[in-house]
Design a protein around this motif. Structure first.
Motif, PDB file in Angstrom:
ATOM      1  N   ILE A  71       0.840  -1.199   0.000  1.00  0.00           N
ATOM      2  CA  ILE A  71       0.000   0.000   0.000  1.00  0.00           C
ATOM      3  C   ILE A  71       0.874   1.248   0.000  1.00  0.00           C
ATOM      4  O   ILE A  71       0.631   2.185  -0.766  1.00  0.00           O
ATOM      5  CB  ILE A  71      -0.954  -0.013   1.214  1.00  0.00           C
ATOM      6  CG1 ILE A  71      -1.988  -1.132   1.045  1.00  0.00           C
ATOM      7  CG2 ILE A  71      -1.634   1.341   1.393  1.00  0.00           C
ATOM      8  CD1 ILE A  71      -2.809  -1.427   2.296  1.00  0.00           C
ATOM      9  N   VAL A  72       1.895   1.254   0.828  1.00  0.00           N
ATOM     10  CA  VAL A  72       2.799   2.408   0.878  1.00  0.00           C
ATOM     11  C   VAL A  72       3.473   2.613  -0.477  1.00  0.00           C
ATOM     12  O   VAL A  72       3.593   3.748  -0.948  1.00  0.00           O
ATOM     13  CB  VAL A  72       3.838   2.254   2.013  1.00  0.00           C
ATOM     14  CG1 VAL A  72       4.947   3.277   1.894  1.00  0.00           C
ATOM     15  CG2 VAL A  72       3.146   2.357   3.376  1.00  0.00           C
ATOM     16  N   SER A  73       3.868   1.538  -1.126  1.00  0.00           N
ATOM     17  CA  SER A  73       4.484   1.655  -2.454  1.00  0.00           C
ATOM     18  C   SER A  73       3.531   2.329  -3.436  1.00  0.00           C
ATOM     19  O   SER A  73       3.928   3.224  -4.191  1.00  0.00           O
ATOM     20  CB  SER A  73       4.864   0.270  -2.995  1.00  0.00           C
ATOM     21  OG  SER A  73       5.868  -0.314  -2.215  1.00  0.00           O
ATOM     22  N   GLY A 103       6.940   2.754 -12.918  1.00  0.00           N
ATOM     23  CA  GLY A 103       7.306   3.254 -11.598  1.00  0.00           C
ATOM     24  C   GLY A 103       6.853   2.316 -10.493  1.00  0.00           C
ATOM     25  O   GLY A 103       7.602   2.024  -9.548  1.00  0.00           O
ATOM     26  N   ALA A 104       5.627   1.804 -10.610  1.00  0.00           N
ATOM     27  CA  ALA A 104       5.107   0.886  -9.589  1.00  0.00           C
ATOM     28  C   ALA A 104       5.886  -0.427  -9.575  1.00  0.00           C
ATOM     29  O   ALA A 104       6.185  -0.970  -8.506  1.00  0.00           O
ATOM     30  CB  ALA A 104       3.621   0.630  -9.827  1.00  0.00           C
ATOM     31  N   ALA A 110      12.492  -3.509  -7.282  1.00  0.00           N
ATOM     32  CA  ALA A 110      13.886  -3.127  -7.021  1.00  0.00           C
ATOM     33  C   ALA A 110      14.304  -3.346  -5.565  1.00  0.00           C
ATOM     34  O   ALA A 110      15.369  -3.926  -5.315  1.00  0.00           O
ATOM     35  CB  ALA A 110      14.137  -1.681  -7.452  1.00  0.00           C
ATOM     36  N   PRO A 111      13.509  -2.930  -4.587  1.00  0.00           N
ATOM     37  CA  PRO A 111      13.916  -3.181  -3.206  1.00  0.00           C
ATOM     38  C   PRO A 111      14.006  -4.679  -2.884  1.00  0.00           C
ATOM     39  O   PRO A 111      14.908  -5.106  -2.162  1.00  0.00           O
ATOM     40  CB  PRO A 111      12.823  -2.515  -2.359  1.00  0.00           C
ATOM     41  CG  PRO A 111      12.243  -1.483  -3.247  1.00  0.00           C
ATOM     42  CD  PRO A 111      12.317  -2.064  -4.632  1.00  0.00           C
ATOM     43  N   PRO A 120      14.126 -10.362 -10.511  1.00  0.00           N
ATOM     44  CA  PRO A 120      13.298 -10.393 -11.721  1.00  0.00           C
ATOM     45  C   PRO A 120      13.980 -11.061 -12.919  1.00  0.00           C
ATOM     46  O   PRO A 120      13.298 -11.558 -13.810  1.00  0.00           O
ATOM     47  CB  PRO A 120      13.026  -8.916 -12.003  1.00  0.00           C
ATOM     48  CG  PRO A 120      13.154  -8.255 -10.676  1.00  0.00           C
ATOM     49  CD  PRO A 120      14.233  -9.029  -9.955  1.00  0.00           C
ATOM     50  N   ARG A 121      15.296 -11.104 -12.932  1.00  0.00           N
ATOM     51  CA  ARG A 121      15.999 -11.769 -14.038  1.00  0.00           C
ATOM     52  C   ARG A 121      15.730 -13.268 -14.047  1.00  0.00           C
ATOM     53  O   ARG A 121      15.890 -13.918 -15.084  1.00  0.00           O
ATOM     54  CB  ARG A 121      17.496 -11.505 -13.954  1.00  0.00           C
ATOM     55  CG  ARG A 121      17.850 -10.024 -14.123  1.00  0.00           C
ATOM     56  CD  ARG A 121      19.305  -9.779 -13.887  1.00  0.00           C
ATOM     57  NE  ARG A 121      19.621 -10.115 -12.502  1.00  0.00           N
ATOM     58  CZ  ARG A 121      20.790  -9.940 -11.912  1.00  0.00           C
ATOM     59  NH1 ARG A 121      21.795  -9.447 -12.596  1.00  0.00           N
ATOM     60  NH2 ARG A 121      20.970 -10.266 -10.651  1.00  0.00           N
TER      61      ARG A 121
END
Length: 174
Positions: A71-73, A103-104, A110-111, A120-121
């Motif tokens: 939610i914060v993201s 962006g989302a 990323a984190p 993700p790779r």
């Protein structure tokens, strides 16, 4: 600037709701389990920060914290979208939706990659679809909601015609 960021927060909340709805619909239709990465992220972050999660109700605390991270993201990306709009960026509906989507995805993936929870790779095609489709819903709903909230009298901005809202939700440029 403040009004635009608040508008972005509200739009991000709407986008987050859309992301969750699409995710849960996918789980219902395909019978897939919920992702464990939010909980794994919470556990990993707590370990890295040296924070002990109480044993009593631990699983529930970790699950709740994982959901709150999502939610914060969504709110952060929405606020960021509002800020760049306030700075003068006026993209097409398609560009805005794509940027909010990317962006989302970046703010969530990323984190997790940085702390070693997910890479993700290494994702399969099915993993990517399960991640990208809900984020597309987030991007389009966030930008369409933001557009719908524009005030008629605000400098450099205009009200959105209902057809533009329909086009935004369908992914068509107006």
């Amino acid at each position: 600037m403040r009004r635009s960021i608040v508008r972005g927060l509200a739009a991000g909340a709407a986008g987050t709701t859309a992301l969750h709805a699409v995710t849960y619909l996918d789980m219902v239709l395909r019978g897939r389990p919920a992702s464990r990465t939010p909980e794994q992220s919470v556990t990993r972050l707590a370990d890295l920060a040296g924070v002990k999660i109480p044993a009593r109700g631990r699983d529930n605390r970790v699950s709740g914290a994982g959901a709150l991270l999502g939610i914060v993201s969504g709110l952060v990306v929405g606020a960021g979208y509002g800020a760049i709009r306030a700075a003068g960026w006026r993209p097409s509906v398609t560009t805005a939706g794509a940027v909010a989507t990317v962006g989302a995805i970046a703010v969530s993936a990323a984190p997790m990659a940085a702390i070693g929870v997910s890479d993700p790779r290494d994702w399969s095609f099915s993993d990517w679809v399960a991640d990208v489709v809900p984020h597309l819903a987030y991007g389009w709903v966030t930008t369409a909601t933001y557009a719908a909230m524009l005030d008629r009298g605000e400098p450099g901005q205009r009200s959105v015609h209902p057809n533009e809202m329909r086009d935004a939700l369908s992914g068509r440029d107006s």
